[in-house]
Enzyme design. Structure first.
Site, PDB file in Angstrom:
ATOM      1  N   PHE B 119       8.453   4.199   3.961  1.00  0.00           N
ATOM      2  CA  PHE B 119       7.296   3.315   3.811  1.00  0.00           C
ATOM      3  C   PHE B 119       7.215   2.454   5.060  1.00  0.00           C
ATOM      4  CE2 PHE B 119       4.828   1.764  -0.076  1.00  0.00           C
ATOM      5  CZ  PHE B 119       4.514   3.044  -0.478  1.00  0.00           C
ATOM      6  N   GLN B 239      -2.689 -10.356   2.122  1.00  0.00           N
ATOM      7  CA  GLN B 239      -2.553  -9.017   2.681  1.00  0.00           C
ATOM      8  C   GLN B 239      -3.815  -8.201   2.486  1.00  0.00           C
ATOM      9  OE1 GLN B 239       0.435  -5.838   1.164  1.00  0.00           O
ATOM     10  NE2 GLN B 239       1.113  -6.553   3.164  1.00  0.00           N
ATOM     11  N   HIS B 241      -4.953  -4.499   2.683  1.00  0.00           N
ATOM     12  CA  HIS B 241      -4.360  -3.164   2.737  1.00  0.00           C
ATOM     13  C   HIS B 241      -5.192  -2.296   3.666  1.00  0.00           C
ATOM     14  CE1 HIS B 241      -2.695   0.675   1.554  1.00  0.00           C
ATOM     15  NE2 HIS B 241      -1.759   0.039   0.880  1.00  0.00           N
ATOM     16  N   LEU B 251      -7.639   1.551  -3.968  1.00  0.00           N
ATOM     17  CA  LEU B 251      -6.495   1.696  -3.072  1.00  0.00           C
ATOM     18  C   LEU B 251      -6.091   3.149  -2.856  1.00  0.00           C
ATOM     19  CD1 LEU B 251      -4.035   0.267  -1.662  1.00  0.00           C
ATOM     20  CD2 LEU B 251      -2.871   0.494  -3.847  1.00  0.00           C
ATOM     21  N   GLU B 254      -0.068   3.688   0.477  1.00  0.00           N
ATOM     22  CA  GLU B 254       0.664   3.838   1.717  1.00  0.00           C
ATOM     23  C   GLU B 254       1.532   5.099   1.680  1.00  0.00           C
ATOM     24  OE1 GLU B 254       2.038   0.187   3.237  1.00  0.00           O
ATOM     25  OE2 GLU B 254       3.929   1.015   3.954  1.00  0.00           O
ATOM     26  N   ARG B 287       1.682  -3.393   7.335  1.00  0.00           N
ATOM     27  CA  ARG B 287       0.284  -3.321   6.886  1.00  0.00           C
ATOM     28  C   ARG B 287      -0.676  -4.187   7.694  1.00  0.00           C
ATOM     29  NH1 ARG B 287       1.089  -3.051   0.306  1.00  0.00           N
ATOM     30  NH2 ARG B 287       1.824  -0.909   0.336  1.00  0.00           N
ATOM     31  N   HIS B 352      -5.712  -7.103  -0.795  1.00  0.00           N
ATOM     32  CA  HIS B 352      -4.804  -6.340  -1.640  1.00  0.00           C
ATOM     33  C   HIS B 352      -3.764  -7.202  -2.343  1.00  0.00           C
ATOM     34  CE1 HIS B 352      -2.545  -2.996  -3.118  1.00  0.00           C
ATOM     35  NE2 HIS B 352      -1.491  -3.225  -2.365  1.00  0.00           N
ATOM     36  N   ARG B 387       3.794  -8.987   3.349  1.00  0.00           N
ATOM     37  CA  ARG B 387       4.632  -8.222   2.433  1.00  0.00           C
ATOM     38  C   ARG B 387       4.753  -6.778   2.892  1.00  0.00           C
ATOM     39  NH1 ARG B 387       3.806  -4.715  -1.762  1.00  0.00           N
ATOM     40  NH2 ARG B 387       1.548  -5.017  -1.872  1.00  0.00           N
TER      41      ARG B 387
END
Lengths: 295, 625
Positions: B119, B239, B241, B251, B254, B287, B352, B387
């Site tokens: 990730f 955040q 996204h 969404l 990721e 991100r 997000h 995050r």
């Protein structure tokens, strides 16, 4: 109560009036936008043309079921008409939200995630059970008739009482309950994970239960969703053989798997494409294999 | 409290039933408490269910908790607190095994072990996952455990306020329960909690109009805690996204990039590399880096339809996509009409996640005794200014559990992190063009008015608790009557839309002083309009008009907190980008933003970041990927 009320040619509702009064504004805005687009878009002419074609019928006509046990004007179930300006990609849920936010703030329906995972907005749209958020308006015939899920008590407008559905879900011991738990990670074969994968996708929307004739006639029938939940655990190898036996006894009860008449209506309406009928059939086969007494 | 009002009594109350709330409830129950959950949605409807990617945990050889902690600290751009981050990294492996033992259908390796994948921002592929619907499975697995234990759930009960005493100093206050109304019937009732109230109400994404968040994510817990006297921490860090579908904000995980998905601009350039945004990690940079890269491409004319970029996963092959990312195909088809097996998917940044929130220590407790928060609504702070993907779900289970245990009376030791004003805090200033805070809400003020009740001995006895809840109930009854009887004014939808639009326009990925000020002006307007809000639906049955009117007040409060923090913070750190201030300024800004409601006149102050880990001190370094 039944949602199949005769359509009434009632006097114009407040909603209709305000719908018409507001119609100009969004339309106006959209036309402005359109003009802007035309100005800068020589190279995108082709695409633009398609878009205009799609926009041709400016508004979508919704016929929405209304009922409120407390409000005099809504005690007699009726359908209200809403005309919602159409935008590409608009869903039934988008249209309902638009109608509520612009025309009638008392229009009531459950919704949350807008992406087919919370399972709140299963509705009866043009005669079939669908998630409002997952249904494109452009796929539907007008007027779009939106009703609460059949075979469930209506609380208000499109909101149904889910209590019975939850009770059935809870009645199958819907929790992982293995005979033994190892110290560290418990292994599960890829094949076994694959076997239960589809069954774990259920979002508890109750579309299946609402579509099922058997459930409609037998209030105690577990119903497709609860049986699928039982399948999810019965088939999970991590729980162990004895536990599986106990789970089989649950689904084999009087109002369990044997009630299913394999009509596939649940499978047809499931928004997560869960092969519900197959799961029920597999449990029946498993039961026969185990040579258990059944009714 | 009027005589016909019901009072429900439990040891621990959990408000909200997503991942953090459910985990808290199970933990409190296992610690022997009588727990009840009060939630505006049935638990399985909660927004945890929409999380796709996975759960970071150092489970494997070659990985370790301190690497996870290091990645998280770096990802936070050194604004996360070491004590919180190390707690997360250390507890996550056991917590992941715990939910595995509860039957979580994780994706599996050939040898039957739980799968992990790479990730963004991670030095080891430590994201455990269940397809691209990890949150759905986590939510259902935890709810199943709540059902198993027979924990009481008041579902479709909307919590209107917390019942908190109102001593002058919030640190002297205590929380004794909540006031809620039954959405189905309109009944307003008091809920008493002798142990504690845990807010697990999720994020405030509805402050923006292009968001991946559910319609229910209205920042209720944050706003209630804030008005009761708990500071909001680091709210400016929002955040965005990088991969949401343009028309709906849905969404795209990721996980797609984790599995090898590639981002292209209009000219078919793999811009993350070709335009030098992240020469090492490319699409798997943090991100905030990817979101800014995409918008820069669009702003410089290399976007598609001047709006989005392409995310392509076709080269992964049908088998791999179906195995690991099948859900993505459904989302792209249903919400954008695109077949991800045959064409690239359009994506753009969307709101997000809120890094900031209710200030808590690592036991989840706030400066108000008996009031806890866990999950996205809380700020421990694990995520600092940004995050990492895969770090939200472990936060839910790690800190949800801790809050549950602590509220149930279990001794977790002395917390390292402090809460509330210390007396010597650094006071902040913000150059707001308008007055901030309350704009005159008629009837039923929260804790921002009325008689002050101070127990002579400083502590509340049981009888006091009843009185405090009764008073809170009476205020909400009065407020509802007022809103329902009023038949002209402004409606919530109009006010909410106005705030959302302003936030997306001016408090987005790129922020400028002028725009932030404009946003504050609009928020002020919204506050003034809200003073004239009314509920048109006359029914007590399932009155969502009333519920959304309450929620809209919360949306306004969190929107203001986000914007105030953003205007005050004159630097570029993590997700917070300022046009006029293009660098991270550690000398001046290595500190947490705190906003104190201060009885309706919000006041800014700051507190230092905890960079002292158990074994080492984290030293701020340049964050490059």
């Amino acid at each position: 109560m039944s949602t199949q009320v005769p359509e009434q040619q009632a006097e114009e509702t407040e909603a209709e009036q305000s719908a018409q009064a507001h119609e100009q504004t969004p339309q106006q805005k959209r036309q402005d936008k359109k003009r802007e687009r035309q100005e800068d878009a020589a190279k995108r002419l082709q695409e633009e043309e398609q878009r205009r074609e799609m926009d041709a019928d400016d508004t979508y006509h919704l016929k929405v079921f209304r009922f409120d046990p407390e409000v005099a004007a809504k005690q007699e179930p009726r359908f209200d008409d809403f005309y919602v300006p159409f935008e590409k990609g608009m869903t039934v849920l988008d249209a309902l939200m638009y109608a509520r936010d612009h025309y009638d703030s008392s229009l009531t329906f459950r919704h949350s995630c807008r992406q087919a995972v919370c399972g709140s907005d299963a509705l009866f749209v043009n005669g079939s059970q669908r998630l409002g958020c997952q249904t494109q308006l452009s796929d539907l015939e007008e007027p779009v008739r939106i009703e609460p899920l059949p075979h469930q008590d209506v609380v208000k407008d499109l909101v149904v009482d889910m209590e019975h559905f939850y009770e059935q879900m809870h009645s199958v011991q819907p929790y992982f309950d293995p005979e033994e738990t190892p110290e560290g990670e418990q292994r599960q074969s890829k094949e076994n994970h694959e076997k239960i994968k589809m069954s774990t996708r259920c979002i508890w929307c109750a579309a299946c239960m609402s579509s099922c004739n058997i459930a409609a006639g037998d209030n105690e029938y577990l119903g497709p969703a609860a049986i699928n939940k039982a399948y999810r655990f019965a088939m999970d190898e991590r729980e162990g053989e004895n536990r599986m036996q106990e789970r089989m006894e649950i689904v084999e009860q009087n109002h369990g798997v044997w009630r299913c008449q394999t009509q596939f209506s649940c499978t047809n309406v499931c928004p997560k494409d869960i092969p519900l009928t197959e799961h029920i059939q597999e449990l029946k086969r498993e039961a026969v294999k185990r040579n258990l007494k059944f009714w | 409290m009027s005589t016909n009002t019901t009072m429900y009594e439990h040891d621990v109350l959990v408000v909200g039933a997503g991942g953090a709330g459910l985990r808290a409830a199970v933990a409190a129950h296992e610690a022997g408490a009588d727990v009840a959950m009060v939630t505006k949605l049935h638990p399985v409807r909660s927004h945890t269910g929409a999380a796709e990617g996975g759960i970071n945990a150092a489970l494997r050889e070659g990985d370790s908790w301190d690497l996870h902690a290091y990645d998280t600290m770096k990802g936070s751009d050194y604004l996360g607190d070491a004590a919180a981050i190390e707690t997360l990294a250390k507890d996550a492996p056991d917590e992941v095994i715990q939910i595995e033992h509860w039957g979580m259908p994780f994706s599996r390796e050939d040898d039957g072990r739980v799968s992990q994948r790479p990730f963004g921002g991670l030095s080891f592929p430590r994201t455990t996952y269940a397809g691209a619907e990890t949150g759905h499975h986590l939510l259902h697995t935890l709810y199943e455990q709540v059902v198993k234990r027979g924990i009481t759930v008041y579902d479709e009960w909307y919590v209107m306020n917390v019942a908190v005493t109102d001593e002058q100093d919030p640190r002297d206050r205590s929380c004794h329960g909540v006031v809620a109304y039954d959405v189905q019937t309109g009944e307003i009732a008091g809920f008493k909690a002798s142990g504690g109230v845990i807010l697990a109400t999720g994020g405030p994404g509805q402050a923006f109009d292009h968001t991946t968040n559910a319609v229910s994510c209205t920042g209720d817990g944050q706003a209630m805690a804030y008005r009761a006297g708990v500071p909001m921490e680091d709210m400016e860090f929002v955040q965005f996204h990088p991969t949401t579908l343009p028309s709906t904000g849905v969404l795209i995980s990721e996980g797609v990039r984790g599995e090898g998905g590639i981002l292209y601009n209009k000219d078919g350039e793999r811009f993350m590399f070709e335009h030098g945004y992240a020469n090492n990690d490319g699409e798997l940079a943090s991100r905030d880096v990817v979101a800014r890269a995409e918008l820069t491409e669009v702003n410089e004319g290399r976007g598609i339809e001047d709006e989005y970029v392409h995310l392509d996963m076709r080269h992964l092959g049908e088998e791999r996509i179906l195995d690991r990312l099948e859900n993505i195909l459904h989302l792209a088809r249903d919400f954008e009409g695109v077949n991800g097996l045959e064409e690239p998917m359009p994506v753009k940044p969307g709101q997000h996640y809120e890094m900031g929130g209710i200030e808590t220590d690592e036991h989840g407790e706030t400066c108000i005794s008996g009031l806890y928060a866990a999950g996205e609504c809380a700020c421990v702070s694990v995520h600092g200014s940004n995050r990492l993907g895969g770090n939200a779900l472990p936060e839910l289970i790690v800190f949800g559990k801790r809050a549950g245990l602590h509220a149930a009376g279990q001794d977790l030791g002395e917390p390292t992190l402090t809460t509330g004003r210390t007396g010597d805090e650094e006071i902040g200033e913000v150059d707001s063009p308008v007055t901030l805070g309350e704009a005159g809400i008629t009837a039923g003020p929260a804790t921002d008015g009325g008689e002050r009740d101070r127990a002579a001995d400083g502590g509340a006895t049981l009888a006091d608790a009843d009185a405090i809840i009764s008073r809170a109930v009476d205020r909400e009854v009065e407020r509802v009557e007022y809103l329902m009887n009023k038949d002209t004014g402004v409606q919530h939808a109009e006010i909410r839309a106005k705030v959302q639009k302003a936030m997306t326009r001016w408090v987005n990925v790129f922020r400028e002083e002028e725009g932030l000020k404009k946003a504050l002006e609009v928020i002020r307007e919204a506050r003034e309009e809200y003073a004239d809000v009314y509920v048109a639906d006359p029914s007590k049955t399932f009155n969502t008009d009333l519920q959304m009117t309450y929620e809209t007040r919360n949306v306004i409060d969190v929107a203001e907190a986000i914007t105030v923090g953003a205007l005050a913070r004159e630097e570029f750190r993590g997700a917070h980008w300022r046009k006029e201030h293009q660098e991270r300024k550690d000398d001046e800004w290595l500190k947490h933003t705190l906003l104190d409601w201060n009885e309706g006149s919000p006041q800014l102050y700051y507190k230092p970041v905890d960079l002292q880990g158990e074994e080492k001190e984290y030293e701020p370094k340049e964050r490059s990927y």
